[in-house]
Enzyme design. Structure first.
Site, PDB file in Angstrom:
ATOM      1  N   CYS A 179       0.807  -1.218   0.000  1.00  0.00           N
ATOM      2  CA  CYS A 179       0.000   0.000   0.000  1.00  0.00           C
ATOM      3  C   CYS A 179       0.844   1.275   0.000  1.00  0.00           C
ATOM      4  O   CYS A 179       0.442   2.275  -0.581  1.00  0.00           O
ATOM      5  CB  CYS A 179      -0.923   0.003   1.213  1.00  0.00           C
ATOM      6  SG  CYS A 179      -2.051  -1.392   1.214  1.00  0.00           S
ATOM      7  N   CYS A 330      -9.160   1.855 -25.965  1.00  0.00           N
ATOM      8  CA  CYS A 330     -10.540   2.245 -26.287  1.00  0.00           C
ATOM      9  C   CYS A 330     -10.453   3.478 -27.169  1.00  0.00           C
ATOM     10  O   CYS A 330      -9.451   3.663 -27.865  1.00  0.00           O
ATOM     11  CB  CYS A 330     -11.354   2.493 -25.020  1.00  0.00           C
ATOM     12  SG  CYS A 330     -10.730   3.844 -24.018  1.00  0.00           S
TER      13      CYS A 330
END
Ligand SMILES: [Zn+2]
Length: 366
Positions: A179, A330
């Site tokens: 993290c 995309c």
């Protein structure tokens, strides 16, 4: 009631809506980056009873995004510091602090006394456990996550829509950096947590109330913000009929803590159209646009898997091995990031997406 005048004046709220908030209860799991803004807005709005669960203490590195805390709170349990801050903000609000980690053992005891649950955690292990527990005990779950500049919020409620496992069937495998390596701008957590507060308020008002007032909770809808360009998108999510959790009999759902991993970090690499072109033949290209968009040009040999299909159907990636390099694209590079993040979550180890999408590809390589 002067305190709530600005929201009571809204036809969607009114005096009756305010009463509903007062009699509602919300449990926020995790008093960190997402929990801070969510809790502040819920207390300010007059939610009658708010629970918070966290086993961590305030650290100087939290202050960059966890706006509930001050420098003088360092070393204090987060739930204690948060309770004090929220009580100062709204003394009418009943705050219940649980200085413990949400676990398979305490899940039932924690969830059963609350109407709405907020997932304010930042790791997959907790997110899956919270989902499973909410399905098992029939609670609506306001989910939120941030991956770099991408924020996602949704509401899961078994019986009314899909669950988190309908979207992500299992915790990711493979290497997930810890993290501390994950970067985040505090305001990103602010946005996601604030949207979660808003969704929790809708759920606290109730589905019938929302329907009557034309409020649409994100139930079965995934809201995505890419803050690099500030483009937003909402995706319809579908219940997976073979979902191991929400298709099961609640009493058969076994709560288990998965191995610890960090959801805040994504391994998705941003690559330019030029660099992507150099990897043709070596990587599998996946086009996540809708079919009608393909007329504007395609990358040769790219597989076509629309984003909704990719997110909702685990089998859509078929027989692509998880160690195969994959490049997602995309139109403009927004949806591809979500698609690529999903592949990382499914355990793919070498995932990139093309910055700027096919538009950039055409500009640079035409
Ligand atoms: Zn499910």
């Amino acid at each position: 009631m002067n305190r709530y005048a600005r929201q009571i004046v809204l036809p969607e709220m009114g005096q009756e809506g305010q009463e509903r908030l007062k009699s509602a209860s919300v449990l926020c799991i995790g008093a960190g980056g997402l929990g801070s803004p969510a809790l502040l807005y819920l207390a300010a709005a007059g939610v009658g009873r708010i629970g918070l669960v966290d086993d961590d203490a305030v650290d100087i590195s939290n202050l960059q995004r966890q706006v509930l805390f001050k420098e003088t709170d360092q070393g204090t349990p987060k739930v204690e510091a948060a309770k004090a801050a929220l009580a100062e903000l709204n003394s009418e609000c009943q705050i219940e602090a649980y200085f413990e980690r949400f676990s398979a053992e305490n899940a039932e005891a924690l969830l059963k006394n609350y109407d709405v649950i907020i997932d304010g955690t930042d790791n997959f292990s907790s997110k899956f456990l919270i989902n499973d527990a909410c399905v098992k005990f029939g609670k609506p779950l306001v989910y939120g996550s941030i991956l770099g500049f991408v924020a996602q919020v949704s509401v899961f409620w078994a019986g009314h829509g899909p669950c988190y496992r309908c979207l992500y069937p299992k915790p990711p495998s493979g290497h997930i950096p810890n993290c501390a390596e994950a970067g985040v701008i505090g305001a990103m957590a602010g946005i996601a947590g604030t949207v979660q507060a808003l969704e929790a308020i809708k759920m606290a008002l109730g589905l019938e109330w929302c329907k009557e007032k034309n409020l649409e909770p994100l139930l079965g809808t995934l809201w995505i913000l890419d803050a690099r360009s500030m483009q937003t998108k909402t995706l319809k999510l579908h219940k997976r009929h073979q979902c191991a959790v929400c298709s099961a009999n609640p009493s058969d759902i076994v709560l288990e803590q998965a191995e610890e991993s960090c959801a805040a970090k994504t391994d998705v690499k941003n690559i330019s159209a030029e660099d992507a072109a150099k990897r043709m033949g070596k990587a599998v290209f996946i086009d996540v646009r809708e079919a009608h968009e393909l007329v504007s040009g395609r990358i040769p040999k790219a597989l076509h898997i629309p984003l909704d299909t990719l997110l909702s159907n685990e089998d859509s990636v078929g027989d692509i091995a998880s160690d195969t390099p994959v490049i997602v694209y995309c139109q403009h590079g927004i949806r591809s990031f979500s698609g690529a993040s999903h592949l990382v979550a499914l355990g793919f180890r070498d995932v990139a997406h093309i910055t700027g999408g096919i538009v950039r590809w055409k500009d640079e390589l035409a």
